[in-house]
Design an enzyme around this catalytic site. Sequence first.
Site, short mmCIF file in Angstrom:
data_model
loop_
_atom_site.label_atom_id
_atom_site.label_comp_id
_atom_site.label_asym_id
_atom_site.label_seq_id
_atom_site.Cartn_x
_atom_site.Cartn_y
_atom_site.Cartn_z
N CYS A 1 -35.55 36.47 -58.43
CA CYS A 1 -33.71 35.67 -58.40
C CYS A 1 -33.42 37.28 -58.22
O CYS A 1 -33.15 37.41 -59.70
CB CYS A 1 -32.96 34.82 -57.78
SG CYS A 1 -33.73 33.25 -57.43
N LYS B 1 -40.47 29.97 -63.82
CA LYS B 1 -41.81 30.20 -63.18
C LYS B 1 -41.68 31.62 -63.07
O LYS B 1 -40.57 32.71 -62.70
CB LYS B 1 -40.89 29.64 -61.46
CG LYS B 1 -42.63 29.86 -60.38
CD LYS B 1 -42.30 29.56 -59.33
CE LYS B 1 -43.90 29.69 -58.38
NZ LYS B 1 -43.22 29.32 -56.68
N GLY C 1 -51.02 33.46 -50.44
CA GLY C 1 -52.64 32.91 -50.09
C GLY C 1 -53.39 33.77 -51.04
O GLY C 1 -53.58 34.09 -52.17
#
Length: 307
Positions: free
Chosen positions: A132, A167, A219
Amino acid sequence: MSNRIDLSVDIAGIRFNNPVIMASGTYGFGKEYSEYVDLNQIGGISVKGLTLKERKGNKPPRIAETPAGILNSVGLQNPGVESFIKDDLPFLKNHKTKIIANIAGNTIEEYCEMAEILASSGVDAIEMNVSCPNVKAGCLAFGTTPKGIEEITSAVKKYCKQPLIVKLTPNVSDIRSIAVAAEGAGADCISLINTILGLAIDINKKKPILANNFGGLSGPAVKPIALRMVYEAAHSVKIPVIGMGGISSWEDAIEFILAGASAIMVGTANFVNPIVPIEIISGIEKYLQSNGHTNVNEIVGKLELND
């Protein structure tokens, strides 16, 4: 599941029934997927990213398909941490799966306040999203420098009653120094990778497809990058590593575990195949059985690089 194969893993003192965890932002708060999957069979769920107050998110379009992946710029739409505790957490608590609260903010104070609110909520762990923008530092992401990650990790750790998972963003030049900084500042575990900043263009409009212009790529397209970073991070720290980035099969999961991940997170693949976590759990068990292993921890970090 066979009684011969032990799939349980210990992450910072939390015992997961298996190493398959649902990645934040791809599984909501579990309710929708519970129509397709028995949540009790999943090792853990990292819930949709929470902010201190409710967020509506970015204007659409917020998702764009790309070759072997998607770009997203959802903008952390969520009901806010207190609403989550009141309205969504009770449902998850009715299941055996471990609950990880993913938190995001624009100031260190916001992260600390959320950690304090969640301290007595009953969630099993907190996953801190450091991708962020830090509004007090010119909107530079918290996790892009060792100093930035040290500052926020050490501050939030003081308010955490649960294990703190940090993370990590892949949008850095050296993931090893970032991982070491998180460990040194008190992280109990690190998870990686978060999405990679990307762009998709509508050639007819001559404009970005996403209303917010840029988005996070996830992905299968990011898997090789994620594997490399997980390997580097896992061989730089002593705390557990949770690996993610393009995992859509049990074979992918095994690759991450061999690279050094004690557990893995499945994200974008859930949109394509809602029962993929069950398939991955079953595949890991069969792989271990066929290779003469009785415990999943036996293969963590067993990748041997070529000479």
